[in-house]
Write a protein that holds these residues in place. Structure first.
Motif, PDB file in Angstrom:
ATOM      1  N   ALA A   1       5.253  46.712  59.681  1.00 45.36           N
ATOM      2  CA  ALA A   1       5.212  45.821  60.841  1.00 45.36           C
ATOM      3  C   ALA A   1       4.942  46.595  62.129  1.00 45.36           C
ATOM      4  O   ALA A   1       4.390  46.054  63.082  1.00 45.36           O
ATOM      5  N   SER A   2       5.307  47.884  62.148  1.00 43.58           N
ATOM      6  CA  SER A   2       5.117  48.684  63.355  1.00 43.58           C
ATOM      7  C   SER A   2       3.696  49.253  63.470  1.00 43.58           C
ATOM      8  O   SER A   2       3.357  49.855  64.482  1.00 43.58           O
ATOM      9  N   VAL A   3       2.862  49.063  62.454  1.00 42.54           N
ATOM     10  CA  VAL A   3       1.493  49.586  62.469  1.00 42.54           C
ATOM     11  C   VAL A   3       0.606  48.641  63.270  1.00 42.54           C
ATOM     12  O   VAL A   3       0.431  47.478  62.909  1.00 42.54           O
ATOM     13  N   ARG A   4       0.067  49.147  64.366  1.00 40.32           N
ATOM     14  CA  ARG A   4      -0.793  48.331  65.241  1.00 40.32           C
ATOM     15  C   ARG A   4      -2.279  48.513  64.932  1.00 40.32           C
ATOM     16  O   ARG A   4      -3.071  47.613  65.110  1.00 40.32           O
TER      17      ARG A   4
ATOM     18  N   ARG B   1       6.963  54.279  56.129  1.00 43.16           N
ATOM     19  CA  ARG B   1       7.506  53.458  57.213  1.00 43.16           C
ATOM     20  C   ARG B   1       7.261  51.962  57.061  1.00 43.16           C
ATOM     21  O   ARG B   1       6.493  51.530  56.229  1.00 43.16           O
ATOM     22  N   GLU B   2       7.937  51.226  57.899  1.00 45.13           N
ATOM     23  CA  GLU B   2       7.764  49.770  57.967  1.00 45.13           C
ATOM     24  C   GLU B   2       6.348  49.468  58.457  1.00 45.13           C
ATOM     25  O   GLU B   2       5.893  50.009  59.458  1.00 45.13           O
TER      26      GLU B   2
ATOM     27  N   ASP C   1       8.511  44.472  52.955  1.00 45.98           N
ATOM     28  CA  ASP C   1       7.157  44.261  53.462  1.00 45.98           C
ATOM     29  C   ASP C   1       6.099  44.584  52.399  1.00 45.98           C
ATOM     30  O   ASP C   1       5.024  45.035  52.709  1.00 45.98           O
TER      31      ASP C   1
END
Length: 164
Positions: free
Chosen positions: A51-54, A48-49, A4
């Motif tokens: 993609a999981s961050v909103r 962390r990845e 990512d």
């Protein structure tokens, strides 16, 4: 390169100027803010990845706040040490190399103490810096001798974990 890295590049382009300004407002120094903003993205990149961050700004400010707190604590330690040195006669003042070594050691001690639970840190400081015995620490804090010993063991293990 992590999968990512594109997401990190996008996060950086969209939020780095905002984060740098957010930090500059709180610190009052654009240069330090720029450094801490970079450190924030380095920490995010290693973590962390994405993609999981909103909520990217909330996520970035959480990471940046921790780095800013560490920076402020290091500055406070350095200031206190330099004030102590200024109060010493010039003949006993340490060399620049000795000062740098002491500051580095103080920062390592601070990092070790920061990793301890609050009561373990307090027990350790009372023992090592105030010179109190375990019984006196227990009486002062209203805890048992075995609890004092447990906290000291945890603190010593924390010291060993930070040893080179």
């Amino acid at each position: 390169m992590p999968r990512d890295s594109h997401a990190l590049g996008l996060l950086y382009r969209e939020h780095q100027p905002w984060l740098r300004n957010w930090l500059a407002y709180r610190l009052g120094c654009r240069e330090v803010a720029a450094d801490l903003a970079q450190d924030t993205f380095l920490r995010v990149f290693a973590g962390r990845e994405l993609a999981s961050v909103r909520e990217p700004r909330a996520f970035l400010t959480t990471v940046a706040r921790g780095l800013m707190a560490n920076w402020c604590r290091r500055q406070s330690l350095e200031r206190a040490y330099l004030e102590h040195l200024a109060a010493q006669p010039e003949a006993v003042a340490p060399s620049a190399e000795q000062r740098a070594l002491v500051l580095e050691a103080l920062q390592e001690i601070d990092a070790m103490l920061d990793g301890l639970p609050p009561q373990a840190r307090q027990v350790f400081l009372l023992s090592q810096f105030d010179g109190l015995g375990y019984d006196a620490i227990g009486r002062q804090l209203g805890i048992s001798l075995s609890t004092v010993k447990r906290h000291m063991k945890r603190a010593f293990l924390g010291c060993l974990a930070h040893a080179p």
